[in-house]
Every structure is written in structure tokens, then in C-alpha cells.
Design an enzyme around this catalytic site. Structure first.
Site, PDB file in Angstrom:
ATOM      1  N   ARG A 115      28.374  89.691  77.503  1.00 21.70           N
ATOM      2  CA  ARG A 115      27.556  89.102  76.454  1.00 21.70           C
ATOM      3  C   ARG A 115      28.419  88.306  75.485  1.00 21.70           C
ATOM      4  O   ARG A 115      29.644  88.415  75.463  1.00 21.70           O
ATOM      5  CB  ARG A 115      26.783  90.172  75.678  1.00 21.70           C
ATOM      6  CG  ARG A 115      27.635  91.075  74.780  1.00 21.70           C
ATOM      7  CD  ARG A 115      26.744  91.832  73.813  1.00 21.70           C
ATOM      8  NE  ARG A 115      27.409  92.839  73.009  1.00 21.70           N
ATOM      9  CZ  ARG A 115      28.030  92.600  71.859  1.00 21.70           C
ATOM     10  NH1 ARG A 115      28.159  91.359  71.424  1.00 21.70           N
ATOM     11  NH2 ARG A 115      28.571  93.589  71.174  1.00 21.70           N
ATOM     12  N   GLU A 166      32.737  97.164  77.423  1.00 21.75           N
ATOM     13  CA  GLU A 166      34.023  96.940  76.760  1.00 21.75           C
ATOM     14  C   GLU A 166      35.203  97.137  77.703  1.00 21.75           C
ATOM     15  O   GLU A 166      36.293  97.547  77.282  1.00 21.75           O
ATOM     16  CB  GLU A 166      34.156  97.812  75.513  1.00 21.75           C
ATOM     17  CG  GLU A 166      33.063  97.535  74.483  1.00 21.75           C
ATOM     18  CD  GLU A 166      33.230  98.291  73.182  1.00 21.75           C
ATOM     19  OE1 GLU A 166      34.345  98.766  72.917  1.00 21.75           O
ATOM     20  OE2 GLU A 166      32.238  98.395  72.444  1.00 21.75           O
ATOM     21  N   ASN A 198      36.721  88.808  68.824  1.00 22.49           N
ATOM     22  CA  ASN A 198      36.094  88.938  67.505  1.00 22.49           C
ATOM     23  C   ASN A 198      36.564  87.827  66.574  1.00 22.49           C
ATOM     24  O   ASN A 198      36.495  86.660  66.909  1.00 22.49           O
ATOM     25  CB  ASN A 198      36.327  90.336  66.937  1.00 22.49           C
ATOM     26  CG  ASN A 198      35.070  91.181  67.000  1.00 22.49           C
ATOM     27  OD1 ASN A 198      33.976  90.717  66.667  1.00 22.49           O
ATOM     28  ND2 ASN A 198      35.191  92.430  67.430  1.00 22.49           N
ATOM     29  N   ASP A 223      37.788  93.486  62.912  1.00 26.68           N
ATOM     30  CA  ASP A 223      36.590  92.878  63.488  1.00 26.68           C
ATOM     31  C   ASP A 223      36.559  91.404  63.075  1.00 26.68           C
ATOM     32  O   ASP A 223      37.483  90.661  63.360  1.00 26.68           O
ATOM     33  CB  ASP A 223      35.354  93.666  63.030  1.00 26.68           C
ATOM     34  CG  ASP A 223      34.150  93.465  63.929  1.00 26.68           C
ATOM     35  OD1 ASP A 223      33.943  92.343  64.405  1.00 26.68           O
ATOM     36  OD2 ASP A 223      33.384  94.432  64.140  1.00 26.68           O
TER      37      ASP A 223
END
Length: 281
Positions: free
Chosen positions: A96, A117, A144, A192
Site C-alpha cells: 500500500r 511490514e 515515511n 515517522d
């Protein structure tokens, strides 16, 4: 320490990707797994939500109006009238979209990851306005935060499981010389999303760390802002003067999430942001 305020109590599953849209005076952000693109007008408090048909990793303004979307199956364009079309469609089973950023030249640098992941299952790709795609970084795990120094010569990047914020030399279309800017210590969470301010400092959100940190260009930690939500996902400067730091959060995977998990928070007058380019497509 800068006190936080609640911009939008949203309860998003996986809030991500805050982006200031100067043309509309709105803060854009997404709920990746909720398949929603949110907007928030700080001058009126008005909020709007648009549903997407796929998991959406990021939504960024386009130079001619509308949005570019980093979706599960590729890059989509949303026109100002609401019409949708694919710019680049490349579905990969089990993969995704995740975070994305617009580079100084107006290209979209879009990240992907595996739903499970799996190590090396994601990429970071450069998407030009005509839809041409080139993989910049293969074999990443959870692509990220991505951002550029004020002069555009450095690119900062996070592959979350590495626990690092890395820095590259950037020539516009490619990167080289990867090295760590900062390493997040055990027990402090995982890096992140990130943003770069006008001083060239890097602000990074800490997943499972309940905080946002600011690092100088030399990698020195010079500010920590603690937040009530444990899963802090990304940050971006917004507001008319680009002085307010907006922060997204998530509630996915938490058995007892804080009431503000999944909300959009804001740190007023946290610093001075940089004007962000719009996608040229």
C-alpha cells in the site's frame, strides 16, 4: 515546551500527512486506513472530509488546483471539480501507499510499504508531473517522512524500523551519500513523519513515543514536545504565517487509546515553517 491545542478531534484510525494548502488556507491530512482526506480551516474552524476508494497514504495540493493522492494502487489526481483519474497505476498485491512529499521541483516523492511490514517490501519513488516514475530507494520497509533542506541540496528521510532520520545529498532527481542525522534511542518510539523548518532543523514525529522532536542540521536534539497521544505520526507547519505546527496521530492497534488519539493537534507559534511547493501534475 510548547503547549498543544486540539485542532480537530477526529478519532482517525491512522491520521497522517498534514500539509498546508496556501491557496485555500486549509490544513490537509489523511486517515490512511479510514480512506479519508480531511481538511481544516483554522480561521473558521470548518472541517470537511472526502472519502477515497482505496487506502490513501498522502494528499498534496496541485499547482493548478485539486489534489494528488498516494493511493494503494498508485498515484491519482483529483481535479478541482472532483473528477478523479489515475496518473500512474501500479498495483502490487500486499502493498500500500504511505507517506509522500512534494520536492522543490514539484515532483512527488511517494513511499510504499507492505501491509505485513515485511523487510524490504517498500520503495520511495519520484513521480513527475507527466506520470513518469523512477524508484529512488528500493528495498525499504516502512517508507515515511521525507523533506528537503531550505536550499534543496539535502533530503531527509525515515524508514521507520531503522530508528534513524537519514540525510542524503540531493541533485533534484536522485540522492546519494546516505548517512544518519539522528538515531532514536530504545524506549523513545520510532521516527515517522517529518518536516523541515526555515532554520533547516528537522521536526520528527515519534510513533509509540508520544512526542515530536526537533533536530538541528548537525543532528543535535534541541527540542522535545510531549503529547498525550502515544502514536504520533507526522507534523507540518501551517497557518497564514506558517508558524503553527500541526501534528497527526493514530489509534490503530491500541487497546486503550487516549481520547485524543486519531485527532489533529496543533502547537501554536512553534517555529517558522517553509512554504511547500505544489505538485506540478
Amino acid at each position: 515546551m510548547t503547549a498543544y491545542e486540539v485542532a480537530a478531534a477526529a478519532g482517525a484510525t491512522l491520521g497522517e500527512g498534514p500539509t498546508w494548502d496556501p491557496a485555500s488556507g486549509r490544513l490537509l491530512w489523511v486517515d490512511v486506513l479510514g480512506m479519508r482526506v480531511h481538511s481544516y480551516d483554522p480561521s473558521t474552524g470548518r472541517r470537511a472530509v472526502r472519502t477515497t476508494e482505496q487506502h490513501v497514504g498522502a494528499a498534496k495540493p496541485r499547482a493548478g488546483g485539486g489534489l494528488v493522492l498516494n493511493l494503494r494502487d498508485g498515484i491519482g489526481l483529483l481535479d478541482p471539480d472532483g473528477a478523479f483519474r489515475w496518473l500512474h497505476r501500479e498495483p502490487v498485491p500486499g502493498r500500500r501507499a504511505n507517506d509522500a512529499a512534494v520536492a522543490p521541483d514539484g515532483s512527488l516523492w511517494a513511499g510504499t510499504m507492505r501491509y505485513d511490514e515485511a523487510a524490504g517490501g517498500g520503495t520511495l519513488s519520484r513521480v513527475a508531473g507527466d506520470g513518469a516514475v523512477r524508484t529512488v530507494l528500493p528495498d525499504v520497509t516502512v517508507s515515511n517522512g521525507t523533506g528537503w533542506s531550505p536550499d534543496g541540496r539535502l533530503m531527509y528521510y525515515v524508514d521507520t524500523p531503522t530508528r534513524r532520520v537519514d540525510v542524503f545529498d540531493c541533485d533534484g532527481e536522485g540522492v546519494r551519500g546516505r548517512r544518519p542525522l539522528a538515531v532514536i534511542e530504545d524506549g523513545a518510539g520510532y521516527p515517522d513523519g517529518l518536516t523541515v523548518d526555515a532554520d533547516g532543523c528537522v521536526w520528527v514525529a515519534l510513533w509509540d513515543g508520544g512526542a515530536v522532536r526537533r533536530y538541528t542540521p548537525s543532528g543535535e536534539l534541541d527540542r522535545v514536545v510531549e503529547l498525550p497521544a502515544r502514536r504520533v505520526t507526522a507534523c507540518a507547519f501551517g497557518g497564514a504565517a506558517l508558524t503553527d505546527l500541526y501534528v497527526t496521530t493514530a489509534r490503530v492497534g491500541l487497546t486503550r487509546p487516549h481520547p485524543l488519539s486519531g485527532s489533529l493537534l496543533v502547537l501554536p507559534t512553534a517555529g517558522q515553517g517553509l512554504a511547500q511547493p505544489s505538485f506540478t501534475g
